[in-house]
Design a protein around this motif. Sequence first.
Motif, PDB file in Angstrom:
ATOM      1  N   ASP A 381     -21.221 119.716  -2.963  1.00  0.00           N
ATOM      2  CA  ASP A 381     -20.253 118.631  -3.907  1.00  0.00           C
ATOM      3  C   ASP A 381     -21.148 117.896  -4.141  1.00  0.00           C
ATOM      4  O   ASP A 381     -21.061 117.428  -5.658  1.00  0.00           O
ATOM      5  CB  ASP A 381     -19.297 118.190  -3.328  1.00  0.00           C
ATOM      6  N   LEU A 382     -22.539 117.365  -3.903  1.00  0.00           N
ATOM      7  CA  LEU A 382     -23.603 116.147  -4.105  1.00  0.00           C
ATOM      8  C   LEU A 382     -24.304 116.540  -5.556  1.00  0.00           C
ATOM      9  O   LEU A 382     -25.389 116.374  -5.809  1.00  0.00           O
ATOM     10  CB  LEU A 382     -23.809 115.979  -3.213  1.00  0.00           C
ATOM     11  N   VAL A 383     -24.627 118.305  -6.118  1.00  0.00           N
ATOM     12  CA  VAL A 383     -25.451 119.082  -6.360  1.00  0.00           C
ATOM     13  C   VAL A 383     -24.677 119.859  -8.290  1.00  0.00           C
ATOM     14  O   VAL A 383     -24.180 119.648  -8.743  1.00  0.00           O
ATOM     15  CB  VAL A 383     -26.097 119.798  -6.409  1.00  0.00           C
ATOM     16  N   LYS A 384     -25.273 119.414  -9.133  1.00  0.00           N
ATOM     17  CA  LYS A 384     -24.827 119.238 -10.254  1.00  0.00           C
ATOM     18  C   LYS A 384     -25.005 120.367 -11.237  1.00  0.00           C
ATOM     19  O   LYS A 384     -24.817 120.889 -11.919  1.00  0.00           O
ATOM     20  CB  LYS A 384     -24.769 117.841 -10.979  1.00  0.00           C
ATOM     21  N   GLU A 385     -26.091 121.009 -10.955  1.00  0.00           N
ATOM     22  CA  GLU A 385     -26.501 122.278 -11.313  1.00  0.00           C
ATOM     23  C   GLU A 385     -26.604 123.276  -9.996  1.00  0.00           C
ATOM     24  O   GLU A 385     -26.363 123.855  -8.958  1.00  0.00           O
ATOM     25  CB  GLU A 385     -28.328 122.260 -11.346  1.00  0.00           C
ATOM     26  N   GLN A 386     -26.812 124.330 -10.943  1.00  0.00           N
ATOM     27  CA  GLN A 386     -26.195 125.194  -9.868  1.00  0.00           C
ATOM     28  C   GLN A 386     -27.575 126.124  -8.710  1.00  0.00           C
ATOM     29  O   GLN A 386     -29.002 125.334  -9.745  1.00  0.00           O
ATOM     30  CB  GLN A 386     -26.725 127.369 -11.474  1.00  0.00           C
ATOM     31  N   LEU A 387     -27.972 126.607  -7.978  1.00  0.00           N
ATOM     32  CA  LEU A 387     -28.728 126.456  -6.620  1.00  0.00           C
ATOM     33  C   LEU A 387     -29.892 128.008  -6.830  1.00  0.00           C
ATOM     34  O   LEU A 387     -30.689 128.260  -6.664  1.00  0.00           O
ATOM     35  CB  LEU A 387     -28.282 126.356  -5.839  1.00  0.00           C
ATOM     36  N   ASN A 388     -28.919 129.055  -8.136  1.00  0.00           N
ATOM     37  CA  ASN A 388     -29.520 130.481  -7.834  1.00  0.00           C
ATOM     38  C   ASN A 388     -30.052 130.459  -6.713  1.00  0.00           C
ATOM     39  O   ASN A 388     -31.216 131.208  -6.755  1.00  0.00           O
ATOM     40  CB  ASN A 388     -31.011 129.784  -9.121  1.00  0.00           C
ATOM     41  N   VAL A 389     -28.887 130.826  -6.204  1.00  0.00           N
ATOM     42  CA  VAL A 389     -29.193 131.596  -4.696  1.00  0.00           C
ATOM     43  C   VAL A 389     -28.067 132.132  -4.330  1.00  0.00           C
ATOM     44  O   VAL A 389     -27.476 133.257  -3.441  1.00  0.00           O
ATOM     45  CB  VAL A 389     -29.415 130.847  -3.588  1.00  0.00           C
ATOM     46  N   GLU A 390     -27.283 133.022  -6.016  1.00  0.00           N
ATOM     47  CA  GLU A 390     -26.480 133.481  -5.640  1.00  0.00           C
ATOM     48  C   GLU A 390     -26.581 134.582  -4.929  1.00  0.00           C
ATOM     49  O   GLU A 390     -25.258 135.822  -4.484  1.00  0.00           O
ATOM     50  CB  GLU A 390     -24.951 133.800  -6.799  1.00  0.00           C
ATOM     51  N   HIS A 391     -28.100 135.519  -5.545  1.00  0.00           N
ATOM     52  CA  HIS A 391     -28.061 137.015  -5.113  1.00  0.00           C
ATOM     53  C   HIS A 391     -28.414 137.513  -3.952  1.00  0.00           C
ATOM     54  O   HIS A 391     -28.421 138.247  -3.610  1.00  0.00           O
ATOM     55  CB  HIS A 391     -29.106 137.773  -6.282  1.00  0.00           C
ATOM     56  N   HIS A 392     -28.086 136.553  -2.848  1.00  0.00           N
ATOM     57  CA  HIS A 392     -29.014 136.284  -1.587  1.00  0.00           C
ATOM     58  C   HIS A 392     -27.299 136.565  -0.454  1.00  0.00           C
ATOM     59  O   HIS A 392     -26.560 135.601  -0.762  1.00  0.00           O
ATOM     60  CB  HIS A 392     -30.304 135.177  -0.919  1.00  0.00           C
ATOM     61  N   CYS A 393     -26.828 137.261  -0.216  1.00  0.00           N
ATOM     62  CA  CYS A 393     -25.892 137.635   0.315  1.00  0.00           C
ATOM     63  C   CYS A 393     -25.794 137.154   1.731  1.00  0.00           C
ATOM     64  O   CYS A 393     -24.207 136.867   2.643  1.00  0.00           O
ATOM     65  CB  CYS A 393     -25.209 139.367   0.976  1.00  0.00           C
ATOM     66  N   GLN A 394     -26.947 136.818   2.169  1.00  0.00           N
ATOM     67  CA  GLN A 394     -26.848 135.968   3.631  1.00  0.00           C
ATOM     68  C   GLN A 394     -26.927 134.658   3.855  1.00  0.00           C
ATOM     69  O   GLN A 394     -27.520 133.496   4.353  1.00  0.00           O
ATOM     70  CB  GLN A 394     -28.004 136.141   4.710  1.00  0.00           C
ATOM     71  N   ILE A 395     -26.710 133.763   2.182  1.00  0.00           N
ATOM     72  CA  ILE A 395     -26.803 132.314   1.758  1.00  0.00           C
ATOM     73  C   ILE A 395     -25.826 131.665   1.712  1.00  0.00           C
ATOM     74  O   ILE A 395     -24.710 132.450   0.740  1.00  0.00           O
ATOM     75  CB  ILE A 395     -27.970 132.164   0.947  1.00  0.00           C
ATOM     76  N   ILE A 396     -24.638 131.035   2.218  1.00  0.00           N
ATOM     77  CA  ILE A 396     -23.708 130.313   1.368  1.00  0.00           C
ATOM     78  C   ILE A 396     -23.611 129.193   1.046  1.00  0.00           C
ATOM     79  O   ILE A 396     -24.318 128.351   1.788  1.00  0.00           O
ATOM     80  CB  ILE A 396     -22.604 130.389   3.061  1.00  0.00           C
ATOM     81  N   GLN A 397     -22.890 129.066  -0.138  1.00  0.00           N
ATOM     82  CA  GLN A 397     -23.490 127.982  -0.396  1.00  0.00           C
ATOM     83  C   GLN A 397     -21.605 127.360  -0.387  1.00  0.00           C
ATOM     84  O   GLN A 397     -20.592 127.484   0.013  1.00  0.00           O
ATOM     85  CB  GLN A 397     -23.185 127.811  -2.024  1.00  0.00           C
ATOM     86  N   LEU A 398     -21.786 125.958   0.152  1.00  0.00           N
ATOM     87  CA  LEU A 398     -20.586 124.558   0.977  1.00  0.00           C
ATOM     88  C   LEU A 398     -20.430 123.466   0.882  1.00  0.00           C
ATOM     89  O   LEU A 398     -21.840 122.637   0.898  1.00  0.00           O
ATOM     90  CB  LEU A 398     -20.976 125.119   2.858  1.00  0.00           C
ATOM     91  N   SER A 399     -19.747 123.569   0.573  1.00  0.00           N
ATOM     92  CA  SER A 399     -19.297 121.978   0.318  1.00  0.00           C
ATOM     93  C   SER A 399     -18.258 121.440   2.443  1.00  0.00           C
ATOM     94  O   SER A 399     -17.174 122.534   1.647  1.00  0.00           O
ATOM     95  CB  SER A 399     -18.659 121.239  -0.840  1.00  0.00           C
ATOM     96  N   CYS A 400     -18.921 120.747   3.008  1.00  0.00           N
ATOM     97  CA  CYS A 400     -17.629 120.685   3.535  1.00  0.00           C
ATOM     98  C   CYS A 400     -16.523 119.687   3.441  1.00  0.00           C
ATOM     99  O   CYS A 400     -15.647 119.358   3.975  1.00  0.00           O
ATOM    100  CB  CYS A 400     -18.478 120.155   5.402  1.00  0.00           C
ATOM    101  N   LYS A 401     -17.197 118.961   2.266  1.00  0.00           N
ATOM    102  CA  LYS A 401     -15.957 117.906   2.061  1.00  0.00           C
ATOM    103  C   LYS A 401     -14.712 118.038   1.171  1.00  0.00           C
ATOM    104  O   LYS A 401     -13.851 117.894   1.774  1.00  0.00           O
ATOM    105  CB  LYS A 401     -16.712 117.075   1.376  1.00  0.00           C
ATOM    106  N   HIS A 402     -15.512 119.763   0.526  1.00  0.00           N
ATOM    107  CA  HIS A 402     -14.484 119.417  -0.202  1.00  0.00           C
ATOM    108  C   HIS A 402     -13.663 121.117   0.684  1.00  0.00           C
ATOM    109  O   HIS A 402     -12.885 121.713  -0.410  1.00  0.00           O
ATOM    110  CB  HIS A 402     -14.271 119.726  -1.775  1.00  0.00           C
ATOM    111  N   GLU A 403     -14.460 121.291   1.161  1.00  0.00           N
ATOM    112  CA  GLU A 403     -13.783 122.869   1.997  1.00  0.00           C
ATOM    113  C   GLU A 403     -14.343 124.062   1.337  1.00  0.00           C
ATOM    114  O   GLU A 403     -13.408 124.741   1.523  1.00  0.00           O
ATOM    115  CB  GLU A 403     -12.217 122.756   2.778  1.00  0.00           C
ATOM    116  N   GLU A 404     -15.080 123.695   0.208  1.00  0.00           N
ATOM    117  CA  GLU A 404     -15.486 124.965  -0.576  1.00  0.00           C
ATOM    118  C   GLU A 404     -16.175 125.618   0.069  1.00  0.00           C
ATOM    119  O   GLU A 404     -17.269 125.264   0.510  1.00  0.00           O
ATOM    120  CB  GLU A 404     -16.326 124.042  -2.029  1.00  0.00           C
ATOM    121  N   GLY A 405     -16.002 127.215  -0.401  1.00  0.00           N
ATOM    122  CA  GLY A 405     -17.351 127.725   0.692  1.00  0.00           C
ATOM    123  C   GLY A 405     -16.728 128.627   1.621  1.00  0.00           C
ATOM    124  O   GLY A 405     -17.211 129.694   2.220  1.00  0.00           O
TER     125      GLY A 405
END
Length: 496
Positions: A381-405
């Motif tokens: 939630d604090l990052v405004k741009e894409q992290l470009n890590v979507e193609h890695h299945c063992q990487i999870i993008q998460l926002s604990c604050k908004h419970e996203e991911g």
Amino acid sequence: MFKNFLQISNTLLGAHFRQHSTIFALSSGQGKCGVAVIRVSGSCTELALKCVTGMSRMPPPRTAILRSIKHPVSQETLDKGLVLWFPAPRSFTGEDCCELHVHGGIAVVNSILDALASVPKLQLAEPGEFTRRAFYNGKLDLTEVEGLADLLQAETEIQRKQAFLQTQGALSKLYNKWKDNLVKSVAHIEAHIDFEETETIEEGVLDEVIVKVEELSKEIQQHLEDGRKGELLRTGVKTVILGEPNAGKSSLFNLLCQRPAAIVTPIEGTTRDILEVTLNIGGYPLVLTDTAGLRSKTDDVIEKEGISRAMQTYKDAELILLVVDSQKYVQWVHCSSSRNVVDYLKHYIKNLGLNNLVCEENQDFDNIFTKNCIVVFNKLDLVKEQLNVEHHCQIIQLSCKHEEGVVNLVDSITNKLKFLCGEPSAEHPSMNQMRHRQHLIKCLEYLNSFLTTSTSDTVLMAEYLRKALRQLGQLVGTITTEKLLDVIFKDFCIGK
């Protein structure tokens, strides 16, 4: 010595007395409930049932009938309930048994237990005594007894499935098959020894035994090479959350726990001690641990101890949740010549002091970790741009604050747990006790000793097979000791 002999004799006599006495106990859960089940087992069960119900003859076996339950002394009616009669040997314990299904109020249960205690030759059961009698009477073997204990302790669906399969003989069938095959091999080699100088035994018997033992040795070896799946499922997969200070580890811990189990503040180094909780993730048990943030330099003595404990927990863990601050990754991408997430993770892990977590020479993300690991890029939630890590299945993008991911993270953890614990099946049962593994390792050692012994020394070969057979006997309980039984039954509750 005489004193020790008396102690042993008294112990054996006590065990023999209890084994032939009649016992009773509440077999359903403690506390208030709709229906309580009180079980009686032993030779005086028929007397006990007649005393508390006033029946002149026993009801049809395994048929529920409604009767008033009375105190044998005062003849006061205590309750009305269902009565079931299980004559030996077709009962749980193999003895005469009966069950009283009564109302589950504490006062009702206590009054009926008191009524049974007034019947001559009846005594309250000890923890696990009903099951112990079932074992003594051949109703269960040791692996099935252990499965029953696990079934009572099971907290997740997959644990229940594994324990239930074990109570149904999934493991004992396999081990008894090996034991029966080994019995035949021992018999054949002993016959070879007895008759090798005569013409009364077929040629090639010893060669056939060697082939059979080689096959058995391979089967046991494959069974041992199961990655401890059954043991992990039984005890829970040790999972540790690691990362630098203030990366959001405790927030992730609370998110997975669905409660504020850990203190969360913006101050680095808030978590000092180890926090542990057992969770049910996808039907699998997860022993989740929150740890202190890892960093190489700190002047805080307490934080140093927290880091030391975190490192020790990491060494014992089967699964790692590596938490990364997404903001710092974005900064690194902007400042570094490399945009490869693998390079960043290696740099990050090195700064955490977890050098043995990655293979330096490997650039393939799926193979860089030396342990099972899920990377969590937190604070999305604090990052405004894409992290470009979507193609890695063992990487999870998460926002604990908004419970996203969160859903993706739970799915990823579930897949890891499936890989580590497997799926219980009757066709391919997994051992789930260290005791099983120890007996099988010793058995395999004796089998290998047999296979490496010269065929000219058949007496020694036969001795190795007998020792291997003894290990399988101890495994299923055909050869056992009271000390071993005490260990197995120590966690059973009264009434089971």
